[in-house]
Design a protein around this motif. Structure first.
Motif, PDB file in Angstrom:
ATOM      1  N   LEU A 168     -50.446 101.247  -1.449  1.00 10.33           N
ATOM      2  CA  LEU A 168     -51.269 102.119  -1.257  1.00 10.33           C
ATOM      3  C   LEU A 168     -51.128 103.513  -2.323  1.00 10.33           C
ATOM      4  O   LEU A 168     -52.236 104.061  -2.658  1.00 10.33           O
ATOM      5  CB  LEU A 168     -51.360 102.708   0.294  1.00 10.33           C
ATOM      6  CG  LEU A 168     -51.529 101.756   1.259  1.00 10.33           C
ATOM      7  CD1 LEU A 168     -51.424 102.528   2.770  1.00 10.33           C
ATOM      8  CD2 LEU A 168     -52.985 101.303   1.222  1.00 10.33           C
ATOM      9  N   ARG A 169     -49.888 103.870  -2.474  1.00 13.30           N
ATOM     10  CA  ARG A 169     -49.702 104.978  -3.119  1.00 13.30           C
ATOM     11  C   ARG A 169     -48.031 104.451  -3.927  1.00 13.30           C
ATOM     12  O   ARG A 169     -47.373 103.833  -3.215  1.00 13.30           O
ATOM     13  CB  ARG A 169     -49.354 106.116  -2.338  1.00 13.30           C
ATOM     14  CG  ARG A 169     -50.478 106.552  -1.755  1.00 13.30           C
ATOM     15  CD  ARG A 169     -51.705 107.362  -2.536  1.00 13.30           C
ATOM     16  NE  ARG A 169     -52.486 108.005  -1.474  1.00 13.30           N
ATOM     17  CZ  ARG A 169     -53.742 107.649  -0.889  1.00 13.30           C
ATOM     18  NH1 ARG A 169     -53.548 106.337  -0.773  1.00 13.30           N
ATOM     19  NH2 ARG A 169     -54.151 108.460  -0.249  1.00 13.30           N
ATOM     20  N   GLN A 170     -47.861 105.115  -5.158  1.00 14.65           N
ATOM     21  CA  GLN A 170     -46.648 105.080  -5.602  1.00 14.65           C
ATOM     22  C   GLN A 170     -46.259 106.251  -6.558  1.00 14.65           C
ATOM     23  O   GLN A 170     -47.380 106.918  -7.064  1.00 14.65           O
ATOM     24  CB  GLN A 170     -46.519 103.759  -6.528  1.00 14.65           C
ATOM     25  CG  GLN A 170     -47.623 103.402  -7.444  1.00 14.65           C
ATOM     26  CD  GLN A 170     -47.536 101.912  -8.054  1.00 14.65           C
ATOM     27  OE1 GLN A 170     -46.484 101.517  -7.953  1.00 14.65           O
ATOM     28  NE2 GLN A 170     -48.251 101.501  -8.694  1.00 14.65           N
ATOM     29  N   GLY A 171     -45.073 106.377  -6.790  1.00 20.19           N
ATOM     30  CA  GLY A 171     -44.870 107.437  -7.884  1.00 20.19           C
ATOM     31  C   GLY A 171     -43.360 107.069  -8.514  1.00 20.19           C
ATOM     32  O   GLY A 171     -42.616 106.373  -8.076  1.00 20.19           O
ATOM     33  N   LYS A 172     -42.961 108.091  -9.261  1.00 22.38           N
ATOM     34  CA  LYS A 172     -41.572 108.084  -9.715  1.00 22.38           C
ATOM     35  C   LYS A 172     -41.037 109.547 -10.010  1.00 22.38           C
ATOM     36  O   LYS A 172     -41.793 110.320 -10.564  1.00 22.38           O
ATOM     37  CB  LYS A 172     -41.605 107.382 -11.180  1.00 22.38           C
ATOM     38  CG  LYS A 172     -40.224 107.109 -11.628  1.00 22.38           C
ATOM     39  CD  LYS A 172     -40.527 106.330 -13.260  1.00 22.38           C
ATOM     40  CE  LYS A 172     -39.055 105.871 -13.563  1.00 22.38           C
ATOM     41  NZ  LYS A 172     -38.530 106.967 -14.660  1.00 22.38           N
TER      42      LYS A 172
END
Length: 193
Positions: A168-172
């Motif tokens: 659904l969502r991702q980040g770093k």
């Protein structure tokens, strides 16, 4: 030497300090990442945490799980195997009067099998890096999640989940990749309708 401390970023326990114990593989989720995760959850759940069951499988400092409790989650189960971290989790739970929080001392793979009688709406998974925990746990996670349940994962590399999970969502942030996945249990077709 000053002890490292992080803080709960939102909810009823906002600004409460969480001491970080020294422990092999213990890597607390940064405030900014926790805030991002809980903004995602706030949006997806319409701000309603009151009926949610949450499992923090590698609790460590408990930052992820206490954030859920701070926002009113009905039940937060924390699992940790480091004795020093367990003592710190229990002390913070007592200090906060966080009655929705349960702390289970044990190894994640053994404990998750015992906890899946009532499925969880959210599983928080921030295991020690470089040990292949996610690959070991995919099937157990699927068994422990409610249909359409959410899985939050922190890892040292991007995560490519099995087909029954949708990203659904991702980040770093720095060297940490973080992902919010949704479990879409493959439904059996009922031919009797």
């Amino acid at each position: 030497m000053k002890k490292h401390v992080i803080r709960i970023v939102g909810g009823d326990y906002r600004r409460t300090p969480i001491p970080v114990v020294d422990g092999l593989g213990l890597r607390p989720t940064p405030d900014r990442v926790r805030e991002t995760l809980y903004n995602w959850l706030q949006h997806l759940w319409g701000g309603n945490f009151a009926d949610k069951r949450v499992l923090d499988l590698f609790a460590g400092t408990g930052a992820l799980g206490f954030e859920a409790a701070s926002r009113g989650a009905a039940h937060v189960q924390m699992v940790e195997n480091n004795p020093q971290a367990i003592a710190a989790l229990r002390a913070l739970r007592t200090k906060l009067g966080a009655n929705s929080v349960r702390i289970h001392a044990g190894e994640a793979q053994m404990v998750i099998d015992r906890l899946n009688a009532t499925p969880f709406d959210l599983i928080l998974l921030d295991p020690p890096f470089g040990q292949g925990w996610l690959d070991k746990l995919w099937s157990q996670i699927a068994d422990a999640l409610a249909p359409q349940g959410l899985l939050y994962v922190e890892s040292e590399a991007p995560v490519f989940p099995p087909p029954e999970f949708e990203t659904l969502r991702q980040g770093k942030a720095g060297n940490v990749h973080f992902h919010l996945l949704q479990f879409a249990a493959l439904q059996k077709i009922d031919n009797n309708r």
